[in-house]
Design an enzyme around this catalytic site. Structure first.
Site, mmCIF file in Angstrom:
data_model
loop_
_atom_site.group_PDB
_atom_site.id
_atom_site.type_symbol
_atom_site.label_atom_id
_atom_site.label_comp_id
_atom_site.label_asym_id
_atom_site.label_seq_id
_atom_site.Cartn_x
_atom_site.Cartn_y
_atom_site.Cartn_z
ATOM 1 N N THR A 239 0.272 -1.221 0.114
ATOM 2 C CA THR A 239 -0.526 0.052 0.357
ATOM 3 C C THR A 239 1.129 1.090 0.086
ATOM 4 O O THR A 239 1.911 1.139 0.708
ATOM 5 C CB THR A 239 -0.809 -0.026 1.545
ATOM 6 N N VAL B 142 -13.012 -4.421 3.223
ATOM 7 C CA VAL B 142 -12.256 -3.353 3.374
ATOM 8 C C VAL B 142 -11.374 -3.318 4.393
ATOM 9 O O VAL B 142 -11.151 -3.655 5.766
ATOM 10 C CB VAL B 142 -13.781 -2.021 3.514
ATOM 11 N N GLY C 75 0.429 -2.570 5.725
ATOM 12 C CA GLY C 75 0.366 -3.505 6.617
ATOM 13 C C GLY C 75 -1.148 -4.279 6.636
ATOM 14 O O GLY C 75 -2.407 -3.901 5.940
ATOM 15 N N GLY D 27 -4.561 -4.735 7.615
ATOM 16 C CA GLY D 27 -5.085 -3.556 7.925
ATOM 17 C C GLY D 27 -6.361 -3.541 9.256
ATOM 18 O O GLY D 27 -6.422 -2.268 10.140
HETATM 19 C C1 SD4 Z 1 -4.942 -3.342 3.677
HETATM 20 N N1 SD4 Z 1 -3.643 -1.529 4.961
HETATM 21 O O1 SD4 Z 1 -5.851 -3.394 2.863
HETATM 22 C C2 SD4 Z 1 -4.063 -2.692 3.507
HETATM 23 C C3 SD4 Z 1 -2.654 -3.492 2.639
HETATM 24 C C4 SD4 Z 1 -1.579 -4.037 3.110
HETATM 25 O O2 SD4 Z 1 -0.170 -4.944 3.634
HETATM 26 O O3 SD4 Z 1 -1.305 -2.553 3.581
HETATM 27 N N2 SD4 Z 1 -1.220 -4.441 2.695
HETATM 28 O O4 SD4 Z 1 -5.402 -3.700 4.642
#
Ligand code: SD4
Length: 330
Positions: A191, A220, A243, A245
């Site tokens: 992200t 989400v 990370g 979420g």
């Molecule tokens: C989520 N934080 O959708 C986002 C995606 C992400 O490692 O950062 N993935 O959880």
């Protein structure tokens, strides 16, 4: 003589107004200052973003250097990653949910505290632009799913297929086992959350993602949630997350960091405390990654994560740098 002196002082006053000095009391962090005098906010344009998305910070810096606003810088910066088909965690080319649909989440926040977000958005390659339209063109802060998609078409966005052959092939291979497991530091591409301060000293932020690969339909994460994946308070600073979420949402991580900075912590200390909240509450932390970055009004930055491997891209007048973040585990 007296009159000349008076006129000179008037002139000085006018200059001071043009430079928009701020009373010390207007800066909460200066509340404890023994000297109650005029202070000028330090203006040091800079931009940072999660991971080493150096092309994104280069774009944002181009906007800042040309005298542009932080809001435009973060929007245009993260759009670089949304457009990059080889980045499988943001925008076009993102990994799909378990049913094979690419669904995107994004949010944006300006120096006045306005914000806009889209969640579970399909078929639109630049969700951050739609989020900005939500902020600027509607009385709402968030649109979801079909409503968000319909709004995007009304705003002139074109329908496009976001699932690339590569992401489709990987999803089909995943279906064989259908094992859902968060992966730590997915190829160091993840992200993108971005923060910037412009020449006016104003702060904005943006965050955009395709979310966790092979997530449940309708899931989400934190990235489009103001306070969780992103938060900006122009008096204090901003923070953004990457990370898993779910863990960031549970602790409202980005808001927490900004509030800790308000209480006097540095961006680094605030990021560390936010990670510690997660680690203390969830003993499964060995199996997932969360990383935060933050900046404050004085242009100081910080970053911290659970596991090694996270870094952030930094760009100011002295140049660009990839800064590895310290981590909780070795
Ligand atoms: C989520 N934080 O959708 C986002 C995606 C992400 O490692 O950062 N993935 O959880």
């Amino acid at each position: 003589m007296q009159r000349r002196k008076f006129l000179k002082n008037v002139g000085l006053g006018a200059t001071a107004v043009a430079a928009t000095p701020v009373m010390a009391k207007d800066h909460p962090s200066d509340l404890n200052s023994s000297k109650n005098k005029w202070v000028k906010p330090q203006i040091k344009p800079l931009t940072i973003c999660t991971w080493n998305f150096h092309r994104a910070t280069a774009k944002a810096w181009e906007v800042l250097q040309a005298g542009g606003k932080a809001l435009d810088a973060v929007e245009q910066g993260v759009m670089i990653e949304e457009a990059d088909l080889s980045n499988q965690t943001v925008g076009r080319g993102g990994r799909p949910d378990r049913d094979g649909f690419v669904t995107l989440d994004a949010c944006i926040m300006d120096p006045k505290g306005n914000c806009g977000a889209v969640v579970y958005l399909k078929n639109i390659g630049h969700p951050i632009q739609v989020a900005r339209k939500v902020m600027e063109e509607t009385p709402h802060v968030m649109l979801a799913g079909e409503g968000a998609e319909q709004f995007a078409y009304e705003m002139g966005f074109k329908k496009e297929n976001l699932l690339t052959p590569q992401s489709k092939a990987e999803w089909e291979a995943w279906k064989v086992t259908s094992q859902y497991k968060p992966i730590i530091n997915i190829e160091n591409h993840d992200t993108i959350g971005m923060l910037a301060i412009d020449q006016f000293g104003d702060i904005s932020g943006a965050c955009t993602t395709s979310g966790m690969a092979y997530k449940m339909a309708g899931r989400v994460g934190d990235s489009p949630l103001i306070g969780a994946g992103l938060f900006v308070d122009n008096e204090i600073g901003g923070a953004t997350a990457t990370g898993v979420g779910e863990e960031v949402v549970k602790t409202v991580g980005s808001f927490l960091i900004v509030e800790l900075m308000r209480q006097g912590k540095s961006p680094q200390e605030a990021c560390e405390e936010a990670v510690m909240r997660i680690v203390k509450k969830n003993r499964e932390y060995a199996n997932f990654q969360v990383g935060f970055i933050a900046l404050n009004k004085a242009g100081e930055t910080g970053a911290y994560c659970i596991h090694p491997g996270f870094s952030y891209s930094y760009y100011d007048q002295s140049g660009q740098e990839n800064r590895p973040a310290a981590s909780y585990t070795e």
